[in-house]
Design a protein around this motif. Structure first.
Motif, PDB file in Angstrom:
ATOM      1  N   UNK A 194       0.837  -1.201   0.000  1.00 42.24           N
ATOM      2  CA  UNK A 194       0.000   0.000   0.000  1.00 42.24           C
ATOM      3  C   UNK A 194       0.874   1.255   0.000  1.00 42.24           C
ATOM      4  N   UNK A 195       1.873   1.290   0.875  1.00 43.24           N
ATOM      5  CA  UNK A 195       2.758   2.453   0.944  1.00 43.24           C
ATOM      6  C   UNK A 195       3.529   2.627  -0.363  1.00 43.24           C
ATOM      7  N   UNK A 196       3.930   1.535  -0.962  1.00 43.76           N
ATOM      8  CA  UNK A 196       4.658   1.593  -2.223  1.00 43.76           C
ATOM      9  C   UNK A 196       3.781   2.138  -3.336  1.00 43.76           C
ATOM     10  N   UNK A 197       2.548   1.707  -3.379  1.00 41.74           N
ATOM     11  CA  UNK A 197       1.615   2.213  -4.391  1.00 41.74           C
ATOM     12  C   UNK A 197       1.389   3.708  -4.203  1.00 41.74           C
ATOM     13  N   UNK A 198       1.259   4.135  -2.969  1.00 44.02           N
ATOM     14  CA  UNK A 198       1.105   5.574  -2.699  1.00 44.02           C
ATOM     15  C   UNK A 198       2.326   6.345  -3.185  1.00 44.02           C
ATOM     16  N   UNK A 199       3.510   5.815  -2.907  1.00 45.05           N
ATOM     17  CA  UNK A 199       4.744   6.481  -3.313  1.00 45.05           C
ATOM     18  C   UNK A 199       4.832   6.582  -4.831  1.00 45.05           C
ATOM     19  N   UNK A 200       4.546   5.488  -5.519  1.00 41.26           N
ATOM     20  CA  UNK A 200       4.596   5.476  -6.985  1.00 41.26           C
ATOM     21  C   UNK A 200       3.632   6.504  -7.564  1.00 41.26           C
ATOM     22  N   UNK A 201       2.445   6.578  -7.006  1.00 36.95           N
ATOM     23  CA  UNK A 201       1.461   7.550  -7.490  1.00 36.95           C
ATOM     24  C   UNK A 201       1.894   8.980  -7.169  1.00 36.95           C
ATOM     25  N   UNK A 202       2.293   9.232  -5.928  1.00 40.31           N
ATOM     26  CA  UNK A 202       2.676  10.574  -5.494  1.00 40.31           C
ATOM     27  C   UNK A 202       3.911  11.080  -6.245  1.00 40.31           C
ATOM     28  N   UNK A 203       4.852  10.189  -6.534  1.00 38.80           N
ATOM     29  CA  UNK A 203       6.086  10.572  -7.220  1.00 38.80           C
ATOM     30  C   UNK A 203       5.916  10.620  -8.734  1.00 38.80           C
ATOM     31  N   UNK A 204       4.681  10.469  -9.181  1.00 41.77           N
ATOM     32  CA  UNK A 204       4.335  10.546 -10.607  1.00 41.77           C
ATOM     33  C   UNK A 204       5.082   9.509 -11.461  1.00 41.77           C
ATOM     34  N   UNK A 205       5.255   8.324 -10.894  1.00 38.98           N
ATOM     35  CA  UNK A 205       5.904   7.230 -11.619  1.00 38.98           C
ATOM     36  C   UNK A 205       4.893   6.299 -12.281  1.00 38.98           C
ATOM     37  N   UNK A 206       3.624   6.448 -11.941  1.00 37.20           N
ATOM     38  CA  UNK A 206       2.608   5.543 -12.455  1.00 37.20           C
ATOM     39  C   UNK A 206       2.528   5.535 -13.982  1.00 37.20           C
ATOM     40  N   UNK A 207       2.560   6.684 -14.658  1.00 38.36           N
ATOM     41  CA  UNK A 207       2.489   6.635 -16.125  1.00 38.36           C
ATOM     42  C   UNK A 207       3.616   5.826 -16.766  1.00 38.36           C
ATOM     43  N   UNK A 208       4.835   5.960 -16.262  1.00 35.13           N
ATOM     44  CA  UNK A 208       5.934   5.185 -16.845  1.00 35.13           C
ATOM     45  C   UNK A 208       5.771   3.702 -16.538  1.00 35.13           C
ATOM     46  N   UNK A 209       5.240   3.372 -15.378  1.00 36.14           N
ATOM     47  CA  UNK A 209       4.985   1.970 -15.045  1.00 36.14           C
ATOM     48  C   UNK A 209       3.893   1.393 -15.945  1.00 36.14           C
ATOM     49  N   UNK A 210       2.822   2.146 -16.134  1.00 38.83           N
ATOM     50  CA  UNK A 210       1.730   1.687 -16.991  1.00 38.83           C
ATOM     51  C   UNK A 210       2.170   1.536 -18.445  1.00 38.83           C
ATOM     52  N   UNK A 211       3.074   2.392 -18.889  1.00 36.98           N
ATOM     53  CA  UNK A 211       3.573   2.335 -20.269  1.00 36.98           C
ATOM     54  C   UNK A 211       4.690   1.301 -20.434  1.00 36.98           C
ATOM     55  N   UNK A 212       5.068   0.688 -19.318  1.00 40.74           N
ATOM     56  CA  UNK A 212       6.177  -0.275 -19.333  1.00 40.74           C
ATOM     57  C   UNK A 212       7.462   0.373 -19.848  1.00 40.74           C
ATOM     58  N   UNK A 229      12.511   4.866 -17.755  1.00 42.90           N
ATOM     59  CA  UNK A 229      11.989   6.054 -17.081  1.00 42.90           C
ATOM     60  C   UNK A 229      11.569   5.728 -15.648  1.00 42.90           C
ATOM     61  N   UNK A 230      10.918   4.600 -15.464  1.00 39.78           N
ATOM     62  CA  UNK A 230      10.515   4.210 -14.115  1.00 39.78           C
ATOM     63  C   UNK A 230      11.748   4.020 -13.231  1.00 39.78           C
ATOM     64  N   UNK A 231      12.749   3.319 -13.739  1.00 37.98           N
ATOM     65  CA  UNK A 231      13.975   3.083 -12.964  1.00 37.98           C
ATOM     66  C   UNK A 231      14.696   4.396 -12.664  1.00 37.98           C
ATOM     67  N   UNK A 232      14.705   5.307 -13.610  1.00 37.04           N
ATOM     68  CA  UNK A 232      15.351   6.604 -13.388  1.00 37.04           C
ATOM     69  C   UNK A 232      14.659   7.361 -12.262  1.00 37.04           C
ATOM     70  N   UNK A 233      13.337   7.353 -12.291  1.00 33.16           N
ATOM     71  CA  UNK A 233      12.589   8.073 -11.258  1.00 33.16           C
ATOM     72  C   UNK A 233      12.719   7.392  -9.892  1.00 33.16           C
ATOM     73  N   UNK A 234      12.751   6.068  -9.879  1.00 33.91           N
ATOM     74  CA  UNK A 234      12.796   5.313  -8.620  1.00 33.91           C
ATOM     75  C   UNK A 234      14.204   5.275  -8.038  1.00 33.91           C
TER      76      UNK A 234
END
Length: 82
Positions: free
Chosen positions: A33-51, A55-60
């Motif tokens: 749950x906390x990880x999902x919140x972090x991914x959403x708050x840090x605006x990483x969700x679009x890169x994750x959804x786009x696979x 970009x996801x690794x760079x942001x994380x």
């Protein structure tokens, strides 16, 4: 399951570092749950959804993500478990 620096407590939806640590120790579900919140708050969700693993690794992981092949590891894990 997941690693976040304590200074990200607010991005994970917690009110303090202490509540963040307590929540992370509570259960694997709470970590998810906390990880999902972090991914959403840090605006990483679009890169994750786009696979877009790079970009996801760079942001994380930050700008040096490629040194450890984090993007390639993510893609390999996705291919293995999809």
């Amino acid at each position: 399951m997941f690693q976040f620096m304590g200074f990200n407590y607010a991005a994970c939806g917690e009110s303090s570092v202490e509540s963040f640590v307590n929540a992370m120790c509570e259960s694997e579900f709470k970590q998810l749950v906390l990880s999902a919140r972090f991914i959403k708050q840090a605006r990483m969700l679009p890169s994750l959804q786009a696979k877009d693993w790079a970009e996801f690794a760079r942001r994380y992981n930050g700008p040096t993500y490629a040194q450890n092949n984090y993007d390639k590891q993510l893609e390999e894990a996705y291919q293995k478990y999809r």
